[in-house]
Scaffold this motif. Structure first.
Motif, mmCIF file in Angstrom:
data_model
loop_
_atom_site.group_PDB
_atom_site.id
_atom_site.type_symbol
_atom_site.label_atom_id
_atom_site.label_comp_id
_atom_site.label_asym_id
_atom_site.label_seq_id
_atom_site.Cartn_x
_atom_site.Cartn_y
_atom_site.Cartn_z
ATOM 1 N N ASP A 184 1.986 -7.726 2.056
ATOM 2 C CA ASP A 184 3.341 -8.178 1.712
ATOM 3 C C ASP A 184 4.035 -8.768 2.933
ATOM 4 O OD1 ASP A 184 5.897 -8.346 0.502
ATOM 5 O OD2 ASP A 184 6.389 -6.322 1.204
ATOM 6 N N THR A 185 4.436 -10.035 2.828
ATOM 7 C CA THR A 185 5.171 -10.617 3.950
ATOM 8 C C THR A 185 6.665 -10.750 3.614
ATOM 9 O OG1 THR A 185 4.529 -12.771 3.085
ATOM 10 C CG2 THR A 185 3.260 -11.923 4.970
ATOM 11 N N GLY A 186 6.992 -10.550 2.353
ATOM 12 C CA GLY A 186 8.383 -10.779 1.942
ATOM 13 C C GLY A 186 9.226 -9.512 1.844
ATOM 14 N N GLY A 187 8.643 -8.358 2.167
ATOM 15 C CA GLY A 187 9.418 -7.100 2.130
ATOM 16 C C GLY A 187 9.768 -6.651 0.728
ATOM 17 N N ARG A 188 8.969 -7.062 -0.262
ATOM 18 C CA ARG A 188 9.283 -6.650 -1.642
ATOM 19 C C ARG A 188 8.504 -5.420 -2.097
ATOM 20 N NH1 ARG A 188 9.176 -11.909 -1.441
ATOM 21 N NH2 ARG A 188 11.127 -13.003 -1.834
ATOM 22 N N VAL A 189 7.536 -4.991 -1.278
ATOM 23 C CA VAL A 189 6.739 -3.829 -1.694
ATOM 24 C C VAL A 189 7.377 -2.539 -1.166
ATOM 25 C CG1 VAL A 189 4.502 -2.661 -1.512
ATOM 26 C CG2 VAL A 189 4.595 -5.145 -1.800
ATOM 27 N N ILE A 190 7.557 -1.614 -2.080
ATOM 28 C CA ILE A 190 8.068 -0.289 -1.733
ATOM 29 C C ILE A 190 6.884 0.658 -1.873
ATOM 30 C CG2 ILE A 190 9.651 1.545 -2.462
ATOM 31 C CD1 ILE A 190 11.395 -0.926 -3.551
ATOM 32 N N TYR A 191 6.444 1.181 -0.741
ATOM 33 C CA TYR A 191 5.205 1.957 -0.703
ATOM 34 C C TYR A 191 5.515 3.443 -0.815
ATOM 35 C CZ TYR A 191 0.940 3.909 1.425
ATOM 36 O OH TYR A 191 -0.198 4.633 1.694
ATOM 37 N N LEU A 192 4.865 4.102 -1.764
ATOM 38 C CA LEU A 192 5.027 5.554 -1.913
ATOM 39 C C LEU A 192 3.753 6.242 -1.425
ATOM 40 C CD1 LEU A 192 6.556 5.794 -5.529
ATOM 41 C CD2 LEU A 192 7.692 5.219 -3.381
ATOM 42 N N GLY A 193 3.898 7.073 -0.404
ATOM 43 C CA GLY A 193 2.751 7.805 0.129
ATOM 44 C C GLY A 193 2.857 9.284 -0.217
ATOM 45 N N SER A 194 1.745 9.999 -0.051
ATOM 46 C CA SER A 194 1.744 11.417 -0.404
ATOM 47 C C SER A 194 0.718 12.185 0.430
ATOM 48 C CB SER A 194 1.372 11.566 -1.879
ATOM 49 O OG SER A 194 1.234 12.930 -2.211
ATOM 50 N N PHE A 195 1.071 13.406 0.799
ATOM 51 C CA PHE A 195 0.108 14.306 1.437
ATOM 52 C C PHE A 195 -0.520 15.261 0.423
ATOM 53 C CE2 PHE A 195 2.616 13.233 5.281
ATOM 54 C CZ PHE A 195 1.579 12.910 6.146
ATOM 55 N N SER A 196 -0.184 15.089 -0.865
ATOM 56 C CA SER A 196 -0.646 16.066 -1.861
ATOM 57 C C SER A 196 -2.160 16.079 -2.016
ATOM 58 C CB SER A 196 -0.008 15.776 -3.218
ATOM 59 O OG SER A 196 1.352 16.090 -3.176
ATOM 60 N N LYS A 197 -2.784 14.915 -1.990
ATOM 61 C CA LYS A 197 -4.226 14.862 -2.233
ATOM 62 C C LYS A 197 -5.029 14.981 -0.942
ATOM 63 C CE LYS A 197 -2.632 13.565 -6.248
ATOM 64 N NZ LYS A 197 -1.683 14.416 -6.865
ATOM 65 N N THR A 198 -4.405 14.676 0.185
ATOM 66 C CA THR A 198 -5.134 14.726 1.454
ATOM 67 C C THR A 198 -4.884 16.024 2.213
ATOM 68 O OG1 THR A 198 -3.253 13.581 2.420
ATOM 69 C CG2 THR A 198 -5.173 12.233 1.855
ATOM 70 N N PHE A 199 -3.851 16.753 1.851
ATOM 71 C CA PHE A 199 -3.483 17.975 2.578
ATOM 72 C C PHE A 199 -3.309 19.103 1.575
ATOM 73 C CE2 PHE A 199 -0.672 20.440 5.495
ATOM 74 C CZ PHE A 199 -1.535 20.497 6.561
ATOM 75 N N CYS A 200 -2.163 19.178 0.930
ATOM 76 C CA CYS A 200 -1.983 20.113 -0.182
ATOM 77 C C CYS A 200 -0.682 19.763 -0.916
ATOM 78 C CB CYS A 200 -1.961 21.559 0.294
ATOM 79 S SG CYS A 200 -0.648 21.898 1.459
ATOM 80 N N PRO A 201 -0.665 19.917 -2.224
ATOM 81 C CA PRO A 201 0.522 19.502 -2.977
ATOM 82 C C PRO A 201 1.685 20.495 -2.903
ATOM 83 C CG PRO A 201 -1.207 20.220 -4.489
ATOM 84 C CD PRO A 201 -1.787 20.297 -3.109
#
Ligand SMILES: Cc1ncc(COP(=O)(O)O)c(C=O)c1O
Length: 395
Positions: free
Chosen positions: A221-238
């Protein structure tokens, strides 16, 4: 009591309801959507927690800023940079799981009657989070490469109430599908042409089974329109409920205001626990462990499906994540098949709740991450017997 009208829209989550049924020890369950608890870093969290409390207890137990713990935000930004995103701690707000990112995004963009575009099927937790804001859902068909772009283009051309596009490009819940790079690029171009934000739900991004890790929408994304949601639930613990939103600063400030009135900030002790873990331990090695365990279970489940399932049922072949998606012949209803399967002590989630209109009935989701490895083949064999019987009865 007279509840708000939004309450009428909400259905109890099928998945939560299912937990009651699958708690019985005799049930082989492919229903839950949760990670394998044997892989949680329990010992490490034990050590880390007493360190934090001894060294920095007053901070860990005090109110904190809404954006979240700066050292953790810096570490997340660094990880995102390694994945090709121009990020800094100032682009990040820590959330109570990606789920809160979904809820806050709906709160930020959706007035009653506005439309949200999503994949068909899509994550049921997102449908429920969005539903509270009474939007119109526009479902776009997906194939093995992701959302069908000609269908999306037609919708974007003809509708003027679209406020956001919600997608899970990596190892989607529920299908396990992953978008091709070409589709990702096309989506970015369309969001630019129509100036519509994309909510990129990356809950499964890091659980990939091949060397072919695809670029996130955020990194393209070069236009700043993507809102990224990240999570530690699957890589660490929910259970720590830890996620984040990565977005340009002008949008982030709105998320901060909305989160302030929601929960002030995400649990600061939990933020410090993850931060300390990232400082002291090899997080990538930990993720590699999860990957190798889930890949092994995926293989076991796919092999059993190939061996036992009737040929009239098709299935996905996920290259990451936690789920396989099954499409049965048209006349079958996943809920009715589940009733039969439960009599044989096997469980899965019927596909209906992953469609906002709940109209598609002949699908279901299988989870492999939390399945007991030694029972996968047996469970799939039992399920195949049920499927064959139901198909014979209906056709
Ligand atoms: C696609 C997707 N998004 C978001 C979530 C919520 O994740 P979290 O535990 O980070 O709130 C889930 C949980 O299963 C999910 O499958």
């Amino acid at each position: 009591m007279k509840f708000a009208s939004r309450v009428k829209e909400l259905k109890p989550s099928d998945i939560q309801e299912m937990f009651k049924v699958i708690a019985k020890p005799e049930v082989i369950s492919f229903a839950s959507g949760v990670p394998d608890p044997d892989l949680f870093p329990v010992k490490e969290i034990d050590e880390i927690t007493s360190k934090i409390i001894r060294q920095n207890g007053d901070m860990a137990l005090q109110y904190n800023t809404t954006e979240g713990y700066v050292p953790l935000r810096k570490k997340i930004a660094l990880r995102m940079k390694q994945n090709g995103v121009e990020s800094s701690s100032e682009n990040i707000i820590i959330t109570s799981g990606a789920q809160q990112g979904l809820e806050l995004s709906a709160k930020l963009f959706l007035n009653k009657g506005d439309a949200v575009i999503c994949e068909s099927p899509t994550y049921s937790g997102a449908i429920n989070a969005f539903k509270s804001y009474s939007p119109e859902f526009i479902q776009i068909t997906t194939d093995k490469n992701g959302m069908k772009m000609d269908e999306l283009k037609k919708v974007l051309e003809t509708r003027n109430n679209i406020k956001m596009i919600y997608v899970i490009t990596d190892f989607q819940n529920p299908t396990g599908k992953s978008w091709s790079v070409e589709r990702r690029k096309e989506l970015i171009e369309l969001s630019k042409s129509y100036d519509i934000p994309i909510i990129e739900d990356s809950a499964y991004e890091e659980i990939y089974f091949t060397d072919n890790k695809k670029p996130t929408l955020k990194s393209l994304d070069t236009g700043g329109r993507v809102i990224y949601l990240g999570s530690f639930s699957k890589t660490f613990c929910p259970g720590l409920r830890m996620g984040w939103i990565e977005v340009k600063k002008s949008i982030l400030k709105n998320y901060i205001t909305l989160k302030q009135s929601s929960d002030m900030h995400t649990n600061i002790l939990a933020q410090m626990q993850i931060d300390k873990y990232l400082e002291l331990y090899d997080f990538d090695a930990h993720i590699d462990n999860i990957i190798s365990s889930y890949k092994n279970k995926r293989d076991k489940m796919i092999n059993a499906i190939k061996k036992y399932f009737p040929s009239s049922c098709s299935h996905t072949y996920p290259e990451g994540g936690m789920f396989i998606w099954v499409v049965m012949p048209d006349k079958l209803d996943g809920r009715k098949v589940l009733d039969e399967a439960l009599k044989e002590n096997v469980a899965f989630i019927p596909g209906e709740s992953f469609y906002p209109d709940r109209e598609t009935k002949n699908t279901f989701r299988l989870n492999f991450s939390n399945a007991e490895e030694s029972k996968i083949e047996k469970g799939i064999e039992k399920l195949a017997v049920v499927l064959k019987r139901v198909i014979d009865n209906v056709y």
